[in-house]
Design a protein around this motif. Structure first.
Motif, PDB file in Angstrom:
ATOM      1  N   HIS A 146       8.774   7.849   1.849  1.00  0.00           N
ATOM      2  CA  HIS A 146       7.119   7.115   1.797  1.00  0.00           C
ATOM      3  C   HIS A 146       7.364   5.871   1.708  1.00  0.00           C
ATOM      4  O   HIS A 146       6.468   4.971   2.500  1.00  0.00           O
ATOM      5  CB  HIS A 146       6.913   7.540   0.472  1.00  0.00           C
ATOM      6  CG  HIS A 146       5.298   7.628   0.384  1.00  0.00           C
ATOM      7  ND1 HIS A 146       4.644   8.487  -0.343  1.00  0.00           N
ATOM      8  CD2 HIS A 146       4.222   6.857   1.103  1.00  0.00           C
ATOM      9  CE1 HIS A 146       3.332   8.236  -0.192  1.00  0.00           C
ATOM     10  NE2 HIS A 146       2.988   7.201   0.750  1.00  0.00           N
ATOM     11  N   SER A 157       2.145   1.576  -3.569  1.00  0.00           N
ATOM     12  CA  SER A 157       0.893   2.172  -4.617  1.00  0.00           C
ATOM     13  C   SER A 157       0.735   3.480  -4.109  1.00  0.00           C
ATOM     14  O   SER A 157       0.343   4.263  -5.124  1.00  0.00           O
ATOM     15  CB  SER A 157      -0.152   1.371  -4.137  1.00  0.00           C
ATOM     16  OG  SER A 157      -1.095   1.373  -4.725  1.00  0.00           O
ATOM     17  N   ASN A 158       0.807   4.030  -2.791  1.00  0.00           N
ATOM     18  CA  ASN A 158       0.310   5.456  -2.588  1.00  0.00           C
ATOM     19  C   ASN A 158       1.680   6.392  -3.054  1.00  0.00           C
ATOM     20  O   ASN A 158       1.476   7.425  -3.541  1.00  0.00           O
ATOM     21  CB  ASN A 158       0.354   5.973  -1.083  1.00  0.00           C
ATOM     22  CG  ASN A 158      -1.080   5.173  -0.738  1.00  0.00           C
ATOM     23  OD1 ASN A 158      -2.000   4.900  -1.302  1.00  0.00           O
ATOM     24  ND2 ASN A 158      -1.060   4.901   0.853  1.00  0.00           N
ATOM     25  N   ASP A 204       1.106   6.651  -6.768  1.00  0.00           N
ATOM     26  CA  ASP A 204       0.051   7.682  -6.948  1.00  0.00           C
ATOM     27  C   ASP A 204       0.783   9.050  -6.831  1.00  0.00           C
ATOM     28  O   ASP A 204       0.140   9.983  -7.749  1.00  0.00           O
ATOM     29  CB  ASP A 204      -1.138   7.492  -6.305  1.00  0.00           C
ATOM     30  CG  ASP A 204      -1.929   6.195  -6.373  1.00  0.00           C
ATOM     31  OD1 ASP A 204      -1.650   5.524  -7.564  1.00  0.00           O
ATOM     32  OD2 ASP A 204      -2.673   5.831  -5.602  1.00  0.00           O
ATOM     33  N   ASN A 205       1.555   9.147  -5.792  1.00  0.00           N
ATOM     34  CA  ASN A 205       2.078  10.571  -5.791  1.00  0.00           C
ATOM     35  C   ASN A 205       2.748  11.151  -6.826  1.00  0.00           C
ATOM     36  O   ASN A 205       2.916  12.203  -6.964  1.00  0.00           O
ATOM     37  CB  ASN A 205       2.846  10.592  -4.383  1.00  0.00           C
ATOM     38  CG  ASN A 205       2.799  11.867  -3.753  1.00  0.00           C
ATOM     39  OD1 ASN A 205       4.057  12.663  -3.642  1.00  0.00           O
ATOM     40  ND2 ASN A 205       1.814  12.176  -3.084  1.00  0.00           N
ATOM     41  N   ARG A 261       0.837  -1.288   0.120  1.00  0.00           N
ATOM     42  CA  ARG A 261       0.148  -0.144  -0.158  1.00  0.00           C
ATOM     43  C   ARG A 261       0.693   1.276   0.079  1.00  0.00           C
ATOM     44  O   ARG A 261       0.483   2.208  -0.739  1.00  0.00           O
ATOM     45  CB  ARG A 261      -1.064   0.207   1.153  1.00  0.00           C
ATOM     46  CG  ARG A 261      -2.128  -1.120   1.068  1.00  0.00           C
ATOM     47  CD  ARG A 261      -3.231  -1.004   1.936  1.00  0.00           C
ATOM     48  NE  ARG A 261      -2.691  -0.406   3.540  1.00  0.00           N
ATOM     49  CZ  ARG A 261      -2.737  -1.468   4.373  1.00  0.00           C
ATOM     50  NH1 ARG A 261      -2.739  -2.823   4.254  1.00  0.00           N
ATOM     51  NH2 ARG A 261      -2.364  -0.902   5.483  1.00  0.00           N
TER      52      ARG A 261
END
Length: 145
Positions: free
Chosen positions: A107, A59-60, A63-64, A56
């Motif tokens: 991240h 994935s985030n 997306d960022n 996750r």
């Protein structure tokens, strides 16, 4: 082609490379989990909560790469279109890219929100400075373009 133009294109390529690296890491984390049955495909058809935390986070992070960097890409393309690349634009572009790499590293590793937020905000400030300079240079200082 001037050195500044080549270096700006390399900054653009470095940002694209970051997106590709995160995509590959995300695939390496997700695909084996689905293939092994650890994550059922029906559980990820709409949302990602069935994935473990690391997947996750990746994935985030991926997306960022389609948020602030999109404004960076437009700024770089506008700079290249203008035909001349100043050292200030080059410095701001590479500072933005370096901050994006730092943000992505935070991240997908520690995910310490205060550090991630600080690098995100610094990147946003650099991007705003780049855009402010571009508008000033292209509209105010060189209205003939």
């Amino acid at each position: 082609m001037p050195l500044t133009t080549k270096l700006l294109i390399l900054a653009l390529a470095a940002q694209v490379l970051l997106t590709i690296i995160v995509l590959i890491l995300m695939g390496r984390e997700r695909i084996p989990r689905v293939m092994s049955g650890e994550v059922d495909i029906k559980d990820i058809a709409v949302e990602r909560t069935a994935y473990p935390l690391k997947a996750r986070l990746l994935s985030n992070c991926f997306d960022n790469q389609f948020q602030l960097p999109v404004l960076f890409y437009v700024a770089v393309l506008l700079t290249l279109w203008a035909g001349t690349v100043s050292w200030l634009e080059l410095l701001l572009a590479w500072a933005f890219v370096a901050l994006r790499y730092a943000h992505a590293a935070i991240h997908i590793t520690t995910n310490r929100l205060e550090h991630r937020f600080a690098t995100y905000t610094a990147g946003l400030a650099v991007l705003c400075a780049l855009w402010l300079w571009l508008v000033l240079r292209l509209v105010v200082l060189s209205p003939g373009i």
